[in-house]
Design an enzyme around this catalytic site. Structure first.
Site, PDB file in Angstrom:
ATOM      1  CB  SER A  37      25.668  -8.485   5.196  1.00 52.25           C
ATOM      2  OG  SER A  37      25.407  -9.389   4.144  1.00 52.25           O
ATOM      3  N   GLY A  74      22.222 -10.374   7.090  1.00 54.01           N
ATOM      4  CA  GLY A  74      21.106 -11.517   7.145  1.00 54.01           C
ATOM      5  C   GLY A  74      19.702 -10.820   6.607  1.00 54.01           C
ATOM      6  CG  ASN A 102      20.765 -12.209   3.016  1.00 50.96           C
ATOM      7  OD1 ASN A 102      21.700 -13.040   2.738  1.00 50.96           O
ATOM      8  ND2 ASN A 102      20.781 -11.125   3.637  1.00 50.96           N
ATOM      9  CG  ASP A 183      32.400 -14.155   2.778  1.00 50.96           C
ATOM     10  OD1 ASP A 183      32.908 -13.718   1.917  1.00 50.96           O
ATOM     11  OD2 ASP A 183      31.262 -13.742   3.675  1.00 50.96           O
ATOM     12  CG  HIS A 186      29.846 -10.422   2.949  1.00 54.13           C
ATOM     13  ND1 HIS A 186      29.668 -11.985   3.169  1.00 54.13           N
ATOM     14  CD2 HIS A 186      28.501  -9.818   2.994  1.00 54.13           C
ATOM     15  CE1 HIS A 186      28.329 -12.357   3.447  1.00 54.13           C
ATOM     16  NE2 HIS A 186      27.773 -11.075   3.406  1.00 54.13           N
TER      17      HIS A 186
END
Length: 214
Positions: A37, A74, A102, A183, A186
């Site tokens: 991402s 992801g 991840n 969040d 990011h």
């Protein structure tokens, strides 16, 4: 044959020969940004994603380059290994390889992450595709022992394969909330701009080396 007809044939031959001898137009250096991402541009307009902003910055430096966005939100190193052959098309000159975030978030064994990255770099090199490896740091909540094992992966792979390494993709962004989405994980568009600014000297040197091998 009349003089006029012969003259016409002569002119046609000259035009054809000149056309054949004209050098082909240089093609842009084709790169692929391959990652998760952070590469894909999570929740960002397409024009604010890292590959687009980096391409723009490199072109502003006078480099004729295209950067395809092969980021998948992801994605893990296992997922990347499974798709890299068809995600990086023939004719690609270089790959900016960014994966592992991840894996760390999910607590994947660093040894597995390293093996997957090693196989990706090996596969790209076997296809004659250069690699710029981009590092990731494990989040602090994973603990010192895990972080020490994980964070050393990228330097070992870069040394093993002789590829350039940019140590930390989120340098300058990870501790600045103004450069992140809500969040807190990011980058926002401005944050991506900072990432591009920080990596630009490394990316520029990488592209210039590719240009020398054309």
């Amino acid at each position: 044959m009349s003089f006029k007809a012969a003259h016409g044939i002569f002119i046609a031959i000259v035009v054809a020969v000149c056309g054949l001898s004209r050098p082909a137009a240089a093609q842009p250096i084709a790169l692929v940004g391959f990652g998760d991402s952070l590469m894909a541009g999570y929740q960002l307009p397409a024009e604010e994603a890292f590959p687009v902003q980096l391409e723009t910055a490199l072109r502003a430096r006078g480099l004729d380059v295209t950067i395809a966005n092969a980021g998948v939100s992801g994605d893990t190193t296992s997922g990347g290994l499974a798709r890299i052959d068809w995600s990086v098309p023939d004719g690609t000159k270089g790959v900016i390889l960014e994966l592992g975030a991840n894996d760390a978030l999910r607590g994947v064994a660093p040894e597995e992450t390293e093996q997957n990255l090693d196989r990706m770099v090996s596969g790209l090199k076997s296809r004659g595709i250069a690699v710029l490896l981009v590092g990731i740091l494990a989040p602090p909540n994973m603990g010192e022992e895990y972080s020490a094992r994980f964070n050393s992966i990228y330097e070992r792979i870069a040394k093993k394969h002789g590829v350039p390494l940019y140590p930390f993709f989120l340098d300058g962004v990870v501790t600045n909330a103004d450069l992140q989405l809500d969040d807190g994980m990011h980058p926002n568009g401005k944050g991506v701009g900072v990432m591009v600014e920080r990596i630009l000297p490394t990316a520029e040197a990488f592209v210039k080396r590719l240009g020398e091998t054309e």
